[in-house]
Design a protein around this motif. Structure first.
Motif, mmCIF file in Angstrom:
data_model
loop_
_atom_site.group_PDB
_atom_site.id
_atom_site.type_symbol
_atom_site.label_atom_id
_atom_site.label_comp_id
_atom_site.label_asym_id
_atom_site.label_seq_id
_atom_site.Cartn_x
_atom_site.Cartn_y
_atom_site.Cartn_z
ATOM 1 N N ARG A 130 0.706 -31.995 2.393
ATOM 2 C CA ARG A 130 -0.540 -32.722 2.615
ATOM 3 C C ARG A 130 -0.718 -33.004 4.104
ATOM 4 N N ALA A 132 -3.063 -35.584 4.919
ATOM 5 C CA ALA A 132 -3.447 -36.999 4.925
ATOM 6 C C ALA A 132 -2.224 -37.909 4.932
ATOM 7 N N ASP A 202 -1.967 -39.831 9.983
ATOM 8 C CA ASP A 202 -2.852 -38.888 9.315
ATOM 9 C C ASP A 202 -3.029 -37.667 10.215
ATOM 10 N N THR A 204 -5.104 -35.075 9.382
ATOM 11 C CA THR A 204 -6.333 -34.363 9.028
ATOM 12 C C THR A 204 -7.117 -33.958 10.263
ATOM 13 N N SER A 225 0.575 -32.138 -4.322
ATOM 14 C CA SER A 225 -0.314 -31.590 -3.285
ATOM 15 C C SER A 225 -1.329 -30.696 -3.992
ATOM 16 N N ALA A 228 -6.846 -28.021 -4.730
ATOM 17 C CA ALA A 228 -8.136 -28.248 -4.066
ATOM 18 C C ALA A 228 -7.939 -28.903 -2.701
ATOM 19 N N GLU A 229 -6.992 -29.818 -2.614
ATOM 20 C CA GLU A 229 -6.716 -30.476 -1.335
ATOM 21 C C GLU A 229 -6.158 -29.481 -0.322
ATOM 22 N N MET A 230 -5.268 -28.607 -0.768
ATOM 23 C CA MET A 230 -4.685 -27.632 0.142
ATOM 24 C C MET A 230 -5.686 -26.543 0.524
ATOM 25 N N ARG A 231 -6.593 -26.242 -0.362
ATOM 26 C CA ARG A 231 -7.671 -25.311 -0.005
ATOM 27 C C ARG A 231 -8.504 -25.919 1.128
ATOM 28 N N GLY A 232 -8.699 -27.236 1.076
ATOM 29 C CA GLY A 232 -9.418 -27.917 2.144
ATOM 30 C C GLY A 232 -8.671 -27.875 3.463
ATOM 31 N N ILE A 233 -7.326 -27.974 3.407
ATOM 32 C CA ILE A 233 -6.515 -27.844 4.620
ATOM 33 C C ILE A 233 -6.720 -26.466 5.231
#
Length: 271
Positions: A130, A132, A202, A204, A225, A228-233
Motif C-alpha cells: 500500500r 497510504a 503517507d 500517495t 492490499s 483496486a487500490e493497487m491498480r490505483g497505485i
C-alpha cells in the motif's frame, strides 16, 4: 548461497543465486511482515537461471541480527531498513540493472527508498502493498501488538494474521509453511516493525514523481492490499505496469510462484 555483511553494528544475511551473465538484472527481494527471506524460495529457484536474485533477512528477522537498534527511547523507523538495503545493494556491485522488489512491508520500505535514496536502484516492483499511511484504527492495532507481543508470542500473531493472508483455495501445506515462518519470528522484530509501520508517512503523493520503470503486482483476492487500490497505485506512477495474479490472496509469491516469477522475469528482462 548464503552471505553475511556487517552494516551499522548488525550482521545482515541474504541468500543469493543466479547471475548467468555479467549484465544480468539483479532482483533484490524484500520480504513482508513478519516473515523472512524464506518466503522467496520459489523465486530464488525459479528466477536464478535468468537473473541474479538476492533475498535478505531484514534486520532482526531470520538470521540477521538487530545490532544496537532500536536504541533505548528510539522510535523505530522504516529508515533503518532502507539504510540497510542501500548498503547491501552497494555491496553487490551489480553490473546490470538493480530491481528493488518490495512485498507488503517490503513495499513500504521500497517507497521509503524511492523517497530517500532513489539512486540505489534502477527499477521498482511493488507487490501486495500500500502507498497510504495507516488510519487511526490500523495504527492502534499495530501499537497494541507492539505492546503485547512479548506476552502473546509470535505463534499468536501467525494465527491472527492467517485469515487475511491467503485465498480460500490455497493448499493447507502452503498456509502452514508461512504460519511456521511467522511463528519463528523474534517478537522484538515484530514490535520494532509494527512501531515503524505505524509511524510511516503517507506515500500517495510520492507516486507521481517516481521516474523508475515500475511494476505493480497484486493477488486477485488480496484482503490486505486490495487489487483496486493497487491498480490505483499503478495508475499514479508514470508508465507503471500492472499485473493481477488470478485466484490468490496477499501471499501471491508463495501461492502462485510461477505466475509471479513470469511477471518478474519479463519485467527485469525488459530493462
Amino acid at each position: 548461497m548464503t552471505i553475511a555483511i556487517e552494516v551499522d553494528n548488525a550482521r545482515l544475511v541474504y541468500a543469493a543465486a543466479g547471475s548467468p551473465y555479467p549484465q544480468a538484472p539483479t532482483l533484490v527481494l524484500v520480504h513482508g511482515f513478519p516473515l523472512s527471506r524464506a518466503m522467496w524460495q520459489a523465486q530464488l529457484e525459479g528466477l536464478s537461471p535468468r537473473c541474479r536474485v538476492v533475498a535478505p533477512d531484514l534486520r532482526g528477522y531470520g538470521e540477521s541480527s538487530f545490532g544496537d537498534w532500536p536504541a533505548a527511547g528510539e522510535t523505530p523507523s522504516l529508515d533503518r531498513y532502507a539504510d540497510d538495503l542501500e548498503a547491501l545493494i552497494a555491496s553487490l556491485q551489480a553490473d546490470g540493472p538493480v530491481v528493488l522488489v518490495g512485498f507488503s512491508m517490503g513495499g513500504y520500505i521500497a517507497l521509503n527508498m524511492a523517497r530517500r535514496c532513489p539512486d540505489a536502484f534502477d527499477a521498482l516492483v511493488l507487490m501486495d502493498t500500500r502507498a497510504a499511511a495507516d488510519d487511526d484504527t490500523a495504527r492502534a492495532t499495530r501499537l497494541k501488538m507492539a505492546d503485547h507481543i512479548h506476552e502473546w508470542g509470535a505463534a499468536r500473531v501467525a494465527e491472527l494474521m492467517r485469515p487475511k493472508l491467503f485465498a480460500m483455495d490455497t493448499p493447507e501445506r502452503i498456509v502452514q509453511e508461512t504460519v511456521a515462518v511467522i511463528s519463528a519470528t523474534d517478537p522484538a522484530a515484530i514490535a520494532a516493525s509494527q512501531l515503524a509501520m505505524a509511524a510511516r508517512p503517507d506515500s500517495t503523493g510520492l507516486l507521481g514523481s517516481i521516474a523508475k520503470p515500475t511494476l505493480v503486482v497484486v493477488g486477485e483476492h488480496d484482503a490486505i492490499s486490495p487489487s483496486a487500490e493497487m491498480r490505483g497505485i499503478a495508475a499514479a506512477i508514470p508508465g507503471a505496469r500492472f499485473v493481477e495474479v488470478p485466484g490468490v490472496g496477499h501471499m501471491a509469491p508463495v501461492e502462485a510462484p510461477e505466475a509471479v516469477n513470469a511477471a518478474l522475469a519479463e519485467f527485469a528482462e525488459s530493462l
